[in-house]
Design an enzyme around this catalytic site. Structure first.
Site, PDB file in Angstrom:
ATOM      1  CB  SER A  26      -5.883  10.289   5.033  1.00 56.63           C
ATOM      2  OG  SER A  26      -6.252   9.437   3.817  1.00 56.63           O
TER       3      SER A  26
ATOM      4  CB  CYS B  86      -2.609   5.010   3.024  1.00 59.75           C
ATOM      5  SG  CYS B  86      -3.318   6.712   2.845  1.00 59.75           S
TER       6      CYS B  86
ATOM      7  CG  ASP C 146      -7.147   6.211   3.193  1.00 58.74           C
ATOM      8  OD1 ASP C 146      -8.074   6.694   1.981  1.00 58.74           O
ATOM      9  OD2 ASP C 146      -7.097   6.897   4.164  1.00 58.74           O
TER      10      ASP C 146
ATOM     11  CD1 TRP D 255      -4.560  10.072  -4.310  1.00 56.98           C
ATOM     12  CD2 TRP D 255      -5.040   9.149  -2.283  1.00 56.98           C
ATOM     13  NE1 TRP D 255      -3.510  10.460  -3.630  1.00 56.98           N
ATOM     14  CE2 TRP D 255      -3.516   9.823  -2.225  1.00 56.98           C
ATOM     15  CE3 TRP D 255      -5.216   8.751  -0.642  1.00 56.98           C
ATOM     16  CZ2 TRP D 255      -2.671   9.834  -1.461  1.00 56.98           C
ATOM     17  CZ3 TRP D 255      -4.475   8.746   0.112  1.00 56.98           C
ATOM     18  CH2 TRP D 255      -3.126   9.559   0.183  1.00 56.98           C
TER      19      TRP D 255
END
Length: 709
Positions: A490, A662, A707, A709
């Site tokens: 990001s 995030c 966002d 991961w």
């Protein structure tokens, strides 16, 4: 006696002057012309003035015309030719030869879905020679929505291999198709002539497990298509190859009914997949025609548009350690210089970075392969006779073995079962070959899971355990070592504050595996060791590209914003806050913004502490809420702070606020999601069903973005 001048008319004189010819008439010879002209000019002053003026005007007109013509040509040359974007040429209609046509689509991020699609096609070609199979990249299938519809309507049988990544998102090459297909789900039963199968690739640890495959499978059925086999849900958290094998075995009996003649005996012939292998050509060092330094991950840069296939080589301008010296971990702040490159980004986007393997890893691979590092070679997908080499990945450019291992080979991930089969084919010790084949077989499923997955053994560790396996380069790069993939980060800056730099915030991956190996993250280690331009002109550089994201601030800066990002999850919010500061400095009115940030200890890993405090002072953040998990007697995380601020969170959401999350998808994001449900249910006095609907609506309307991961 009459003078000669009286015998020459002004017209004759003009003709003589302009044409530059000798005058001849019956009353005077050619030799007498010059004196006659002079005499006439002297005797006719008015004519002299008229001639002088006429000549000046004529000369001026000629000069003007020449200038205009030259200027026009210059203007034409300066005008760029109209930009013509060529449409993907439509393939000519295939001649109807009576053969059943099967199209196999794939949407892939790392190449696994493409590999499965090609594996299905290769075996299907052997099983059903009377049918035609074609493997197609979904992005290459059509140039626009209209063509997607036009071509899909003509398909009679199709398979879709679709990976899901991130927060339930389609892969880059399937994004256009998925958007078109999902938006057109109300079309009715327009695909009644299509028979289909779907296999998904996902990870069960993520909330939206195999979302893309499930959605496409459901829409196909709703639009009249007939399902050949139930949707396959591949789980990369376990062994996705086993999931694919099981799904494929379920598909064959159904395809037998559809594609095989009653008297066809092909099914009785067992199929064994050939080990994929490039054709390799070895060269002398003097044959090096391609500069290895001018290439990025096998693709030359310099394109007008940068993407994963055509990255931009960017220098590292700045590198800083964000943890304090007392920390036993590391986090790097890195800035890529992009001025003059044409590469641009927006706040909230991701940057893809191609990094090199560590030299120690490369040298270990060279030792295991037992091939000199300076061996210069090229790989080719065709065979010696010019025929196709099968389902091979695109080759990388000619280079030395050291360059190939450094830039193109994924050496540290766990090897797939197909890689073990390939290693077995080149093991000189029969017992090692048998053991490798057993691990890759259905009977060895549990042993493979323990030896490879649970123990986190890398490809190089497995090769070290089976030293007699010495694959040739063609097989090693085609069937054993996958391509080294870009790592995505990001972007932690805003182009409003840093238009010529892309900032990255990266935690170092450095951990001991169950098998005892110290695993060093490929890209995080490269970033920690990078040499910035501010320290040396011989700085580090890497091929990079920008991937567009939907992680964006509200268009109206007065809309309330809630940001939750512990650790490096802070990265995109640093960009958000830079953008809000730029908006404030330009005179915009900002709405309230609250940031939940967490780390272990403020004395160790409180990254960007001074910047965050300055954002608070500048009025860019209304409130900075901090959670330190290792400071008190009990561990406290961002979700706990959200619960404590439940009333504020609910009020901001009720006022039309946006929620952004995030960071880690498996732990933090899941816990934050549950907490958000609780806040909505309790503060909004809603029952469980209405709470679920409320949060879902936030997601669908783009007001709850993640966002992860």
């Amino acid at each position: 006696m009459e003078s000669t001048a009286e015998k020459l008319s002004p017209f004759d004189l003009m003709t003589a002057i302009l044409k530059g010819v000798k005058l001849e008439n019956s009353n005077g010879s050619a030799d007498a012309v010059q004196p006659a002209v002079m005499a006439m000019l002297l005797e006719n002053k008015e004519l002299m003035m008229m001639l002088t003026t006429s000549v000046a005007v004529l000369l001026g007109l000629v000069v003007y015309l020449i200038w205009r013509r030259g200027g026009s040509a210059q203007k034409k040359a300066a005008q760029p030719s109209a930009l013509v974007v060529p449409k993907t040429p439509v393939e000519p209609e295939e001649v109807d030869d009576g053969k059943k046509k099967v199209t196999i689509f794939f949407g892939t991020q790392t190449g696994t879905a493409e590999g499965f699609a090609k594996a299905l096609a290769e075996e299907a070609k052997v099983r059903y020679p009377q049918a035609k199979f074609k493997v197609v990249d979904l992005d290459d299938y059509a140039a626009d929505d209209e063509e997607y519809e036009e071509k899909l309507k003509k398909e009679s049988m199709a398979f879709f291999f679709l990976a899901t990544y991130g927060d339930g998102e389609p892969t880059d090459n399937a994004a256009r198709f998925y958007k078109w297909f999902e938006e057109g789900k109300e079309k009715g039963e327009w695909l009644k002539n299509l028979q289909y199968g779907v296999f998904g690739l996902g990870n069960r640890q993520y909330e939206h497990f195999n979302k893309i495959a499930i959605v496409v499978d459901n829409i196909l059925a709703e639009q009249g298509a007939q399902r050949i086999v139930p949707v396959g849900l591949g789980d990369d958290d376990q062994c996705i190859e086993d999931d694919f094998t099981a799904w494929r075995e379920n598909a064959w009996p159904e395809l037998d009914k559809l594609l095989r003649d009653e008297d066809d005996a092909t099914a009785s012939t067992p199929y064994t997949a050939a080990v994929l292998e490039y054709r390799v050509v070895y060269h002398d060092q003097t044959d090096e025609l391609i500069s290895e330094n001018g290439l990025a991950n096998g693709h030359a840069n310099g394109n007008a548009v940068y993407d994963a296939q055509h990255p931009c080589i960017a220098n590292v301008a700045v590198k800083k350690e964000l943890h304090t010296p007392a920390s036993d971990r590391s986090c790097t702040h890195l800035e890529f210089e992009i001025s003059g490159s044409g590469l641009a980004y927006e706040t909230g986007d991701h940057v893809g970075v191609y990094c090199d393997n560590l030299i120690e890893v490369v040298e270990e691979a060279e030792r295991l392969l037992n091939i000199p590092p300076q061996t210069y070679f090229s790989i080719h997908t065709d065979k010696e006779d010019g025929s196709s080499g099968g389902a091979l990945p695109p080759p990388f450019p000619p280079c030395t073995l050291r360059t190939a291992l450094t830039k193109y080979a994924d050496l540290l991930n766990a090897p797939k079962k197909s890689a073990l089969v390939a290693l077995a084919a080149f093991a000189s010790d029969p017992s090692e070959a048998d053991r490798l084949r057993h691990l890759a077989s259905p009977a060895g499923k549990e042993e493979y899971a323990q030896y490879v997955i649970v123990s986190q053994r890398s490809l190089l560790e497995v090769m070290a355990d089976f030293p007699s396996a010495k694959p040739p380069l063609g097989a090693f790069f085609a069937a054993i070592a996958p391509r080294l993939q870009p790592r995505f980060y990001s972007i932690s800056s805003s182009p409003k504050m840093a238009p010529t730099r892309i900032h990255v915030t990266c935690s170092l991956v450095y951990e001991k595996t169950p098998a005892g190996r110290i695993h060093k993250g490929v890209c995080s280690t490269w970033m920690k060791n990078a040499v910035p331009l501010e320290e040396s002109s011989d700085c580090s550089s890497a091929p990079i590209f920008v991937r567009t994201s939907n992680f964006r601030l509200p268009a109206d800066p007065k809309v309330p914003v809630i940001m939750i990002g512990p650790g490096t999850g802070l990265a995109p919010f640093r960009g958000f806050l830079q953008e809000r500061l730029a908006l404030k400095e330009s005179g915009a009115e900002l709405g309230p913004a609250i940031l939940f940030f967490g780390c272990r200890n403020r004395q160790l890993d409180f990254i960007y502490e001074d910047e965050l405090n300055n954002f608070v002072k500048a009025g860019v953040i209304s409130e900075l809420v901090l959670a330190f998990s290792r400071e008190g007697p009990t561990k406290e995380y961002v979700q706990h702070k959200m619960s404590q601020k439940a009333s504020d969170v609910w009020n901001m959401i009720s006022e039309g606020g946006y929620v952004y999350v995030c960071g880690d998808a498996k732990g933090m994001a899941r816990d934050v999601h549950r907490t958000l449900h609780t806040v909505v249910q309790e503060q909004g006095s809603l029952d469980s069903s209405k709470t679920e609907s409320f949060v879902k609506n936030l997601q669908m309307s783009g007001r709850y973005l993640r966002d992860v991961w």
